[in-house]
Design an enzyme around this catalytic site. Structure first.
Site, PDB file in Angstrom:
ATOM      1  N   ASP A 141       0.837  -1.199   0.000  1.00 25.83           N
ATOM      2  CA  ASP A 141       0.000   0.000   0.000  1.00 25.83           C
ATOM      3  C   ASP A 141       0.874   1.253   0.000  1.00 25.83           C
ATOM      4  O   ASP A 141       1.457   1.615   1.026  1.00 25.83           O
ATOM      5  CB  ASP A 141      -0.904   0.001   1.236  1.00 25.83           C
ATOM      6  CG  ASP A 141      -2.064  -0.958   1.081  1.00 25.83           C
ATOM      7  OD1 ASP A 141      -2.774  -0.862   0.068  1.00 25.83           O
ATOM      8  OD2 ASP A 141      -2.266  -1.798   1.978  1.00 25.83           O
ATOM      9  N   ASP A 144     -10.309  -4.914  -0.742  1.00 23.88           N
ATOM     10  CA  ASP A 144      -9.269  -4.410   0.163  1.00 23.88           C
ATOM     11  C   ASP A 144      -9.915  -3.556   1.240  1.00 23.88           C
ATOM     12  O   ASP A 144     -10.479  -2.498   0.940  1.00 23.88           O
ATOM     13  CB  ASP A 144      -8.284  -3.574  -0.670  1.00 23.88           C
ATOM     14  CG  ASP A 144      -7.089  -3.066   0.118  1.00 23.88           C
ATOM     15  OD1 ASP A 144      -6.978  -3.375   1.319  1.00 23.88           O
ATOM     16  OD2 ASP A 144      -6.276  -2.356  -0.493  1.00 23.88           O
TER      17      ASP A 144
HETATM   18  C1  DX5 Z   1      -6.154   0.967   3.140  1.00 27.30           C
HETATM   19  C2  DX5 Z   1      -5.253  -0.059   2.486  1.00 27.30           C
HETATM   20  C3  DX5 Z   1      -5.558  -1.480   2.868  1.00 27.30           C
HETATM   21  C4  DX5 Z   1      -5.414  -1.729   4.329  1.00 27.30           C
HETATM   22  C5  DX5 Z   1      -6.174  -2.965   4.710  1.00 27.30           C
HETATM   23  O1  DX5 Z   1      -5.739   2.226   2.739  1.00 27.30           O
HETATM   24  O2  DX5 Z   1      -5.369   0.002   1.089  1.00 27.30           O
HETATM   25  O3  DX5 Z   1      -4.777  -2.403   2.141  1.00 27.30           O
HETATM   26  O4  DX5 Z   1      -4.081  -1.837   4.711  1.00 27.30           O
HETATM   27  O5  DX5 Z   1      -6.089  -3.113   6.079  1.00 27.30           O
HETATM   28  P1  DX5 Z   1      -7.097  -4.008   6.929  1.00 27.30           P
HETATM   29  O6  DX5 Z   1      -7.074  -5.395   6.327  1.00 27.30           O
HETATM   30  O7  DX5 Z   1      -6.566  -3.939   8.301  1.00 27.30           O
HETATM   31  O8  DX5 Z   1      -8.438  -3.373   6.769  1.00 27.30           O
HETATM   32 ZN    ZN Z   2      -4.450  -1.684  -0.459  1.00 26.16          ZN
END
Ligand code: DX5
Ligand code: ZN
Length: 225
Positions: free
Chosen positions: A43, A180
């Site tokens: 990310d 995601d």
């Molecule tokens: C949010 C990111 C995600 C995030 C997901 O901006 O794109 O990939 O890290 O995290 P979780 O699985 O904890 O929701």
């Molecule tokens: Zn992501």
């Protein structure tokens, strides 16, 4: 661990290194892949497109030295084309850009494709799914965000599931649908039922001391258990 995830169909679990302990990134990557994560999600946040700053090519290059696996890079940045060469040089396998970040999504997809990587398009929860239709034929992957881009550990937004269904109906068999944000053992099956192939998971893996148990719980959830 997969070098080319497009060679396979079926559900894939992608640990997102946004929630890794960066004092020991290499060990964290080894741990989540040994635990059964299929490949990694990276990310990239620039503090402009979304209200957080994470990392850029330098950390992708470190991840690349830690593993030969596919690195699925999610660019939450305002100028994806500007940084594409650096990302691919660092070891990114794919670059996914936000449709809201660019004036001409089709031109962006074509520019990214020239770098020799896979290309994805993604959209915020509030963006209507129609925004990705003009670029659908030009991408390998559509990522439906199920939290507002910025941080790990947010609540899953089930209202995006109809967008998943709408995208899936239009995808070719060689394309993939990814989700995601907020994915947990308790909701992963709902996303799978909406057509999702690839599941990005940060906190529900990295925040657990036993990552193998965390991935097993997700796979049990996928199976409906
Ligand atoms: C949010 C990111 C995600 C995030 C997901 O901006 O794109 O990939 O890290 O995290 P979780 O699985 O904890 O929701
Ligand atoms: Zn992501």
């Amino acid at each position: 661990m997969l070098a080319d995830p497009y060679a396979n169909t079926g559900p894939m679990i992608l640990p997102s290194i946004l929630s890794a302990d960066f004092t020991k990134l290499g060990a964290e990557i080894g741990d989540v892949l040994a635990a059964g994560g299929d490949f990694l999600h990276c990310d990239v946040l620039d503090g402009h497109f979304a209200p957080n700053i994470s990392f850029g090519p330098h950390v992708i290059e470190a991840a690349r030295r830690a593993t030969p696996c596919y690195l699925d890079c999610h660019l939450m940045i305002t100028d994806p084309v500007r940084y594409a060469d650096a990302m691919v040089k660092a070891g990114a396998s794919s670059l996914t850009f936000h449709v809201e970040a660019v004036d001409d999504p089709a031109a962006t997809a074509r520019e990214l494709r020239k770098r020799g990587c896979r290309v994805g398009v993604t959209l915020r929860p509030a963006t209507p799914v129609e925004a990705v239709w003009p670029v659908l034929d030009l991408v390998d992957l559509v990522l439906v965000m199920s939290v507002v881009p910025g941080f790990s550990g947010q609540q899953f937004m089930p209202e995006v599931l109809p967008k998943c269904e709408a995208v899936k109906r239009r995808l070719r068999p060689d394309q993939r649908l990814e989700i995601d944000g907020g994915i947990k053992p308790a909701n992963i099956r709902r996303a799978a039922d909406a057509g999702v192939d690839w599941f990005v998971v940060a906190s529900a893996i990295f925040d657990k001391p036993d990552r193998a148990a965390a991935v097993a719980d997700l796979r049990r959830g996928l199976a409906g258990g």
